[in-house]
Design an enzyme around this catalytic site. Structure first.
Site, PDB file in Angstrom:
ATOM      1  N   ASP A   1      43.906  35.318  36.172  1.00  0.00           N
ATOM      2  CA  ASP A   1      44.177  36.669  36.682  1.00  0.00           C
ATOM      3  C   ASP A   1      43.321  36.813  37.928  1.00  0.00           C
ATOM      4  O   ASP A   1      42.094  36.955  37.837  1.00  0.00           O
ATOM      5  CB  ASP A   1      43.802  37.710  35.614  1.00  0.00           C
ATOM      6  CG  ASP A   1      44.165  39.133  36.031  1.00  0.00           C
ATOM      7  OD1 ASP A   1      44.447  39.363  37.223  1.00  0.00           O
ATOM      8  OD2 ASP A   1      44.154  40.012  35.151  1.00  0.00           O
TER       9      ASP A   1
ATOM     10  N   TYR B   1      48.054  37.769  22.824  1.00  0.00           N
ATOM     11  CA  TYR B   1      46.770  37.079  22.646  1.00  0.00           C
ATOM     12  C   TYR B   1      46.543  36.856  21.153  1.00  0.00           C
ATOM     13  O   TYR B   1      46.439  37.822  20.394  1.00  0.00           O
ATOM     14  CB  TYR B   1      45.636  37.923  23.238  1.00  0.00           C
ATOM     15  CG  TYR B   1      45.988  38.463  24.609  1.00  0.00           C
ATOM     16  CD1 TYR B   1      45.753  37.720  25.759  1.00  0.00           C
ATOM     17  CD2 TYR B   1      46.624  39.713  24.741  1.00  0.00           C
ATOM     18  CE1 TYR B   1      46.110  38.213  27.007  1.00  0.00           C
ATOM     19  CE2 TYR B   1      46.981  40.208  25.982  1.00  0.00           C
ATOM     20  CZ  TYR B   1      46.732  39.457  27.115  1.00  0.00           C
ATOM     21  OH  TYR B   1      47.091  39.938  28.352  1.00  0.00           O
TER      22      TYR B   1
ATOM     23  N   ARG C   1      49.400  35.985  29.619  1.00  0.00           N
ATOM     24  CA  ARG C   1      49.729  37.222  30.349  1.00  0.00           C
ATOM     25  C   ARG C   1      50.481  36.801  31.597  1.00  0.00           C
ATOM     26  O   ARG C   1      50.174  35.761  32.195  1.00  0.00           O
ATOM     27  CB  ARG C   1      48.467  38.010  30.718  1.00  0.00           C
ATOM     28  CG  ARG C   1      48.770  39.274  31.508  1.00  0.00           C
ATOM     29  CD  ARG C   1      47.632  40.293  31.569  1.00  0.00           C
ATOM     30  NE  ARG C   1      46.446  39.832  32.257  1.00  0.00           N
ATOM     31  CZ  ARG C   1      45.312  39.445  31.675  1.00  0.00           C
ATOM     32  NH1 ARG C   1      45.221  39.448  30.353  1.00  0.00           N
ATOM     33  NH2 ARG C   1      44.289  39.038  32.387  1.00  0.00           N
TER      34      ARG C   1
ATOM     35  N   GLU D   1      51.664  38.644  35.146  1.00  0.00           N
ATOM     36  CA  GLU D   1      51.466  39.893  35.891  1.00  0.00           C
ATOM     37  C   GLU D   1      51.996  39.772  37.307  1.00  0.00           C
ATOM     38  O   GLU D   1      51.614  38.874  38.055  1.00  0.00           O
ATOM     39  CB  GLU D   1      49.966  40.228  35.943  1.00  0.00           C
ATOM     40  CG  GLU D   1      49.653  41.425  36.820  1.00  0.00           C
ATOM     41  CD  GLU D   1      48.187  41.841  36.771  1.00  0.00           C
ATOM     42  OE1 GLU D   1      47.314  40.980  36.575  1.00  0.00           O
ATOM     43  OE2 GLU D   1      47.924  43.058  36.936  1.00  0.00           O
TER      44      GLU D   1
HETATM   45  N1  GLY Z   1      42.903  42.250  37.045  1.00  0.00           N
HETATM   46  C1  GLY Z   1      42.784  43.543  36.527  1.00  0.00           C
HETATM   47  C2  GLY Z   1      43.986  43.969  35.852  1.00  0.00           C
HETATM   48  O1  GLY Z   1      44.898  43.207  35.694  1.00  0.00           O
HETATM   49  O2  GLY Z   1      44.130  45.112  35.517  1.00  0.00           O
HETATM   50 MN    MN Z   2      46.433  44.379  36.628  1.00  0.00          MN
HETATM   51 MN    MN Z   3      45.216  41.392  36.782  1.00  0.00          MN
END
Ligand code: GLY
Ligand code: MN
Ligand code: MN
Length: 439
Positions: A260, A388, A405, A407
């Site tokens: 991330d 998770y 995850r 994103e």
């Molecule tokens: N990297 C922080 C979030 O995904 O909220």
């Molecule tokens: Mn985020």
């Molecule tokens: Mn993030």
């Protein structure tokens, strides 16, 4: 020719219009202070987001003042030119050059702020300021107010109200203008490239910090000053630690790596998560969980369009995840029950997104008058479902320590949404192909 800081000038005008329409007054927006890290070393300076939004002015020790009433104008207080300090620390604009460059009506040396603000507040009805965010600034404003009150015997009226300036600025920041959208697209592309670089660099027995270094290389060599937040490079069981940032473990064959990470560019954040196998090939159980999260993300992206409510993408993701958790034997009971009782939270304990902009968790309310906000074109939000699975007796062992995850950053468009981070691969085929090509 348009002024190079035209977007910032336009935002100041909008704020001033708001001040005039709500009875006038004076807005005071200071930038962030420099913060000592230890002894003579400072943390990297980053301007306050609100101040940056309204000025684009990059230096510390600066304050923007917008004056309403009969003679409306914008005033920048900033450091004076100082040859000695500029030899040591670098260029300073100084009030004179800053006036033209940043398109303010006036600029003065910051050393005169406390004196001048008392004059500027005289006979003004309201101070528009973000009270309660910085104790030193709160005191400075209250002291200034006290000094204006001392002049009442001379026939001057002191402001009778302090209005929260963040409320109006948060609403403005929620809808990104074209200038902001373009920066955010660039930030997203740099970060997507960083994730591709990380995928290529991953291999069993390398350390998480080696992969973090690849991300930093990609950010910095594309002109980003720093990450928008601490990068999470989480292999194996660490992927189940939501805010893992130690990034010091040796990655093992057969594990997943959850990254991330996103860069900041021109004051704007990007925020991408990708999860992929350290060795380039997903195992059976990893595929099951990965595709479940990917389906949930697709459902959430479908639900991200003008007129949808803030919570609709989250509800869409939860519906898919809950069904999958039951189908895969992670949870017992009907899907409706799993959703109603919140059992899915054992494996999906965070929300599906947040506003994104200058701050990674950006300004803006999620509810309006108690109801979830409607999405509108120009809003930017993340879509980041996950799953998770920590080891437990009632969980099939094949799933232990799998944390996934996915994103992306979504710009709401008139038709739906644009995933501005789409250049980071996310189907199993695309990830495996990229990692194979570089093996
Ligand atoms: N990297 C922080 C979030 O995904 O909220
Ligand atoms: Mn985020
Ligand atoms: Mn993030």
């Amino acid at each position: 020719m348009t002024h190079p800081y035209a977007p910032f000038i336009a935002r100041r005008q909008r704020l001033l219009d708001h001040i005039q329409q709500t009875g006038g007054g004076v807005a005071i927006i200071p930038t962030a202070p420099e913060v000592v890290r230890n002894r003579d070393a400072h943390f990297p300076f980053r301007p306050d987001s609100y101040f940056h939004y309204l000025t684009g002015f990059p230096e510390p020790e600066a304050v923007l003042v917008l004056v309403g009433g009969d003679n409306p104008r914008s005033i920048l207080f900033c450091r004076e030119k100082n040859e000695e300090r500029e030899i040591w620390d670098g260029y300073r604009w100084g009030p004179e050059a800053a006036t033209a460059q940043f398109g303010v009506n006036e600029a003065h040396a910051i050393a005169y702020f406390d004196e001048k603000i008392v004059e500027l507040l005289a006979d003004q009805p309201t101070i528009h300021f973000a009270m309660g965010h910085d104790a030193a600034w709160d005191k400075r404003i209250i002291d200034a107010l006290g000094r204006v009150r001392e002049k009442t015997r001379a026939g001057i009226t002191a402001p009778g109200a302090i209005a929260d300036i963040h409320a109006v600025l948060d609403e403005m920041r929620l809808i990104k203008d074209d200038f902001e959208q373009n920066i955010m697209r660039k930030a997203a592309q740099i970060s997507a490239g960083a994730h591709r670089r990380a995928m290529r660099a991953s291999a069993p027995d390398r350390f998480e910090y080696e992969i973090e270094a690849e991300l930093l290389h990609a950010f910095r060599s594309a002109g980003s000053p720093f990450p928008a937040y601490s990068s999470i490079v989480a292999s194996g069981p660490n992927a189940c630690v939501l805010h893992y940032v130690t990034n010091d473990r040796r990655m093992r064959d057969g594990e997943l790596l959850l990254i991330d990470a996103g860069c900041e560019l021109d004051g704007y954040a990007s925020d991408i998560t990708r999860t992929f196998p350290v060795n380039g090939t997903f195992s059976g159980a990893q595929r099951d969980i990965y595709n479940l999260v990917l389906d949930a993300q697709r459902a959430a992206a479908e639900a991200t369009r003008p007129g949808a409510l803030w919570n609709d993408p989250h509800d869409a993701a939860v519906a898919v995840l809950a069904q999958g958790m039951v189908d895969l034997g992670l949870l017992k009971g009907s899907v409706d029950e799993v959703i109603e009782k919140g059992d899915y939270r054992r494996f999906y304990m965070h929300r599906t997104g947040h506003w994104l902009g200058m701050d990674v968790h950006d300004a803006g309310e999620y509810k309006v008058h108690g109801d979830w906000r409607e999405l509108e074109p120009g809003m930017v939000l993340t879509i980041e479902p996950g799953c998770y699975i920590r080891p437990a007796d009632d969980v099939p062992e094949a799933f232990w320590n799998i944390g996934v995850r996915i994103e992306d950053d979504a710009l709401v468009t008139p038709e739906g949404c644009e995933l501005i981070t789409a250049d980071a691969p996310k189907t199993i085929d695309d990830i495996e192909a990229l990692m194979r090509d570089t093996a």
